[in-house]
Design an enzyme around this catalytic site. Structure first.
Site, PDB file in Angstrom:
ATOM      1  N   LYS A  17      34.280  42.664  25.765  1.00  0.00           N
ATOM      2  CA  LYS A  17      35.640  42.751  25.249  1.00  0.00           C
ATOM      3  C   LYS A  17      36.626  41.685  25.697  1.00  0.00           C
ATOM      4  CE  LYS A  17      36.751  46.788  27.166  1.00  0.00           C
ATOM      5  NZ  LYS A  17      35.589  47.103  28.085  1.00  0.00           N
ATOM      6  N   ASP A  71      37.713  38.635  34.109  1.00  0.00           N
ATOM      7  CA  ASP A  71      38.372  38.437  32.470  1.00  0.00           C
ATOM      8  C   ASP A  71      39.746  37.713  32.540  1.00  0.00           C
ATOM      9  OD1 ASP A  71      36.305  39.552  30.876  1.00  0.00           O
ATOM     10  OD2 ASP A  71      37.034  41.506  31.115  1.00  0.00           O
ATOM     11  N   GLU A 141      43.812  44.657  27.227  1.00  0.00           N
ATOM     12  CA  GLU A 141      42.347  45.203  27.307  1.00  0.00           C
ATOM     13  C   GLU A 141      42.247  46.284  28.045  1.00  0.00           C
ATOM     14  OE1 GLU A 141      39.569  42.195  28.493  1.00  0.00           O
ATOM     15  OE2 GLU A 141      37.984  43.789  28.667  1.00  0.00           O
ATOM     16  N   ASP A 148      34.806  57.615  29.154  1.00  0.00           N
ATOM     17  CA  ASP A 148      34.841  57.537  30.773  1.00  0.00           C
ATOM     18  C   ASP A 148      35.867  58.574  31.333  1.00  0.00           C
ATOM     19  OD1 ASP A 148      32.744  55.490  30.664  1.00  0.00           O
ATOM     20  OD2 ASP A 148      34.080  53.854  30.894  1.00  0.00           O
ATOM     21  N   THR A 189      24.694  52.515  12.814  1.00  0.00           N
ATOM     22  CA  THR A 189      25.833  52.835  13.093  1.00  0.00           C
ATOM     23  C   THR A 189      26.460  54.069  13.870  1.00  0.00           C
ATOM     24  OG1 THR A 189      26.215  53.812  11.163  1.00  0.00           O
ATOM     25  CG2 THR A 189      26.465  51.593  10.900  1.00  0.00           C
ATOM     26  N   LYS A 190      25.707  55.017  13.955  1.00  0.00           N
ATOM     27  CA  LYS A 190      25.919  56.235  14.648  1.00  0.00           C
ATOM     28  C   LYS A 190      26.596  56.272  15.964  1.00  0.00           C
ATOM     29  CE  LYS A 190      24.414  59.597  12.877  1.00  0.00           C
ATOM     30  NZ  LYS A 190      24.961  60.551  11.360  1.00  0.00           N
ATOM     31  N   CYS A 382      35.915  25.610  48.901  1.00  0.00           N
ATOM     32  CA  CYS A 382      36.262  26.506  50.016  1.00  0.00           C
ATOM     33  C   CYS A 382      35.227  26.559  51.091  1.00  0.00           C
ATOM     34  CB  CYS A 382      36.512  27.828  49.167  1.00  0.00           C
ATOM     35  SG  CYS A 382      37.697  28.804  50.266  1.00  0.00           S
ATOM     36  N   HIS A 508      40.277  26.259  45.426  1.00  0.00           N
ATOM     37  CA  HIS A 508      39.385  26.721  44.286  1.00  0.00           C
ATOM     38  C   HIS A 508      39.717  26.014  42.905  1.00  0.00           C
ATOM     39  CE1 HIS A 508      37.064  29.904  46.311  1.00  0.00           C
ATOM     40  NE2 HIS A 508      37.984  30.057  47.109  1.00  0.00           N
ATOM     41  N   GLU A 510      38.146  25.723  40.422  1.00  0.00           N
ATOM     42  CA  GLU A 510      37.500  26.135  39.190  1.00  0.00           C
ATOM     43  C   GLU A 510      38.375  27.115  38.502  1.00  0.00           C
ATOM     44  OE1 GLU A 510      36.620  26.879  42.617  1.00  0.00           O
ATOM     45  OE2 GLU A 510      36.086  28.823  42.916  1.00  0.00           O
TER      46      GLU A 510
HETATM   47  N1  GLN Z   1      35.016  32.555  54.467  1.00  0.00           N
HETATM   48  C1  GLN Z   1      35.778  31.336  54.382  1.00  0.00           C
HETATM   49  C2  GLN Z   1      37.263  31.683  54.672  1.00  0.00           C
HETATM   50  O1  GLN Z   1      37.652  32.817  54.818  1.00  0.00           O
HETATM   51  C3  GLN Z   1      35.743  30.793  52.958  1.00  0.00           C
HETATM   52  C4  GLN Z   1      36.545  31.746  51.897  1.00  0.00           C
HETATM   53  C5  GLN Z   1      36.019  31.419  50.347  1.00  0.00           C
HETATM   54  O2  GLN Z   1      35.113  30.586  50.367  1.00  0.00           O
HETATM   55  N2  GLN Z   1      36.795  31.735  49.742  1.00  0.00           N
HETATM   56  O3  GLN Z   1      38.021  30.785  55.047  1.00  0.00           O
END
Ligand code: GLN
Length: 540
Positions: A17, A71, A141, A148, A189-190, A382, A508, A510
């Protein structure tokens, strides 16, 4: 005025979703409309920050430091927006607000009930997101599956909200499953009919059905769904399994999803600008090369636990027309050095992602050492950066017992230690260093060149940091601290100038990578792989 699109799920969970909501968001933004997506999760945790990644997958962190459902990562990546705290609402957070108000006496003696107090609070979150972003469209969403018990207050709140905003200002999209029965050789489809019947019994008639399926749905079944679910044929949208999630918006565009949504909401349809996205999908479908990337982590049995890391690697791969082949390596198996070597045998690159707790740390140190000594491109995220610093302190600086106090409190060389502001923090919910912080980059370093900037902003989620007291000795031994907090106290990026790409960051990255705009640090990693591999090919 904002128009509302409610997305619910039927028959089973894990239907995707979130991808459907994100894809619709993409199709509307491609038409020049502003879109904000909000996720309502019916569980009692106030946020997913305290849940194990095995339970819930990755915790996605926003600029404003909210720990949210994964998400939201899809929403940001598909629509290119930056979301925040208000975009993820859980039952826990709703109840927490209502109970706080009750204790303060705000309800003036009333009996506090699911209807209207909990449903009012849910509606107020929709209104808050509307006021904050003033979008053309707010897509909400609802997590879980229709039927549920715990999702009921959300569905009831939507029912009320829809009648309050009036006809033509909101629609309901039901994402459902059309299974194929091998033995009968038929699509069924049920289950979807039953799911829509249940949704109707709560007072919500869906205007659009998005049908998840592994095969094309025959016309006859589409007609049946339309008839039994009271949805016009053109609003029964097929959504087939595809190789890449980034193909989904294009497949839904072909099925006219956005146009049907716009006509139901009495909004003007426009030609979507999807050229760049189409080019991206072409690249995804036609990779010219394959790179093997090892991810050495703790939660490798569930790839959702590192979903943004995986997506960021793919994004950087797309920029090089490369397919990223991920080899999941369980870090605790690499505690044995021979196994670590085996794991790294065909690795073109190594990523050590974030994590918590001591399990697997020694294994991570082993694979990082291999990457450092063999010049295999490496990116630490991290905890991955903390491990890179520990490895360097042990094997280059020579502090054999160097460690993080998270793993060994009594170490004589606590190269990673609890941040000062974390020392007196109580409880685990929302108490880390969270969200976006400024970082200054040192000119001429790999990080600075990759970003092409001197000042960056990145998202954090950690309690520990590189120990300020021991930093000088580590840097004298050659590890470059190329990114620091503005006050110079917190190490944010480390790197090794002599390696092709040995870079690790305390934040991070990412969370900020986008399919059309890969993150500089992931791009740096994959560019290094590309260069190494093409020079090897030339030597051959
Ligand atoms: N455990 C580590 C800290 O708290 C790294 C945390 C993480 O990788 N997000 O600093």
């Amino acid at each position: 005025m904002t128009k509302y699109i409610f997305v619910t799920g039927g028959v089973v969970s894990s239907l995707g979703k979130g991808i459907v909501a994100a894809s619709l968001g993409k199709l509307l933004t491609a038409r020049g409309y502003s879109v904000v997506i909000q996720k309502f999760d019916p569980y009692i945790n106030v946020d997913p920050g305290t849940m194990s990644p095995f339970q819930h997958g990755e915790v996605f962190v926003t600029d404003d430091g909210a720990e949210t459902d994964l998400d939201l990562g899809h929403y940001e990546r598909f629509t290119g927006t930056n979301l925040g705290k208000i975009n993820n609402v859980t039952s826990g957070s709703v109840y927490q607000t209502v109970i706080k108000k009750e204790r303060r006496g705000d309800y003036l003696g009333a009996t506090v009930q699911t209807i209207p107090h909990i449903t009012n609070e849910i509606k107020s979150r929709l209104k808050k997101a509307t006021t904050q972003f003033k979008p053309d469209f707010l897509i909400a969403e609802i997590g879980g599956t229709i039927g549920d018990i715990e999702g009921l207050p959300f569905i009831e709140a939507i029912r009320q909200f829809r009648s309050e905003v009036g006809f033509g200002n909101s629609i309901s999209i039901h994402v459902t499953l059309i299974p194929y029965l091998q033995a009968a050789g038929e699509m069924k489809t049920k289950p979807s009919q039953h799911s829509v019947t249940t949704l109707r019994s709560y007072g919500i008639q869906p205007e659009i059905l998005v049908c998840r399926t592994s095969k094309s749905i025959p016309k006859k079944e589409i007609e049946k769904l339309a008839l039994f679910c009271s949805v016009p044929k053109e609003a029964v949208i097929e959504c087939k399994d595809l190789k890449s999630i980034y193909e989904v918006p294009l497949a839904l565009e072909e099925q006219n999803l956005a146009s049907v949504v716009l006509s139901r909401l009495q909004m003007k349809d426009k030609t979507p600008k999807l050229e760049e996205w189409r080019k991206l999908v072409e690249k995804i479908k036609n990779p010219q090369k394959t790179f093997n990337v090892v991810i050495a982590g703790k939660y490798t049995k569930l790839s959702d636990a590192y979903i943004s890391v995986v997506e960021s690697l793919k994004h950087a791969g797309y920029a090089h027309s490369a397919q990223i082949n991920i080899k999941w390596v369980s870090a605790d198996e690499c505690i044995d050095e021979a196994k670590a070597k085996e794991a790294m045998k065909d690795a073109d690159a190594l990523v050590v992602p974030g994590g918590f707790g001591v399990r697997g740390i020694e294994g991570k140190l082993n694979v990082i050492r291999i990457a450092r000594e063999k010049n295999i491109p490496f990116l630490g995220l991290c905890l991955g950066m903390q491990c890179a610093v520990i490895e360097y302190a042990r094997n280059v600086v020579g502090w054999k017992d160097a460690n993080s106090t998270e793993f060994e409190e009594g170490t004589t060389h606590p190269v990673i230690d609890l941040m000062l502001e974390q020392k007196n923090v109580e409880g685990y919910g929302g108490t880390m260093r969270l969200g976006q912080y400024e970082c200054r980059l040192t000119k001429g370093t790999k990080a600075q060149k990759a970003y092409g900037k001197d000042v960056i902003f990145e998202r954090h989620r950690h309690r520990y940091e590189v120990n300020h007291e021991l930093r000088k000795q580590i840097s004298d031994a050659g590890l470059v601290f190329s990114g620091m907090s503005p006050d110079g106290m917190l190490a944010e990026i480390v790197e090794l100038p002599q390696n092709d790409w040995f870079v690790a960051c305390q934040f991070h990255p990412e969370f900020k990578s986008r399919p059309e705009k890969p993150h500089p640090l992931f791009k740096g990693l994959i560019s290094a792989v590309d260069k190494q591999k093409s020079s090897k090919n030339q030597v051959k």
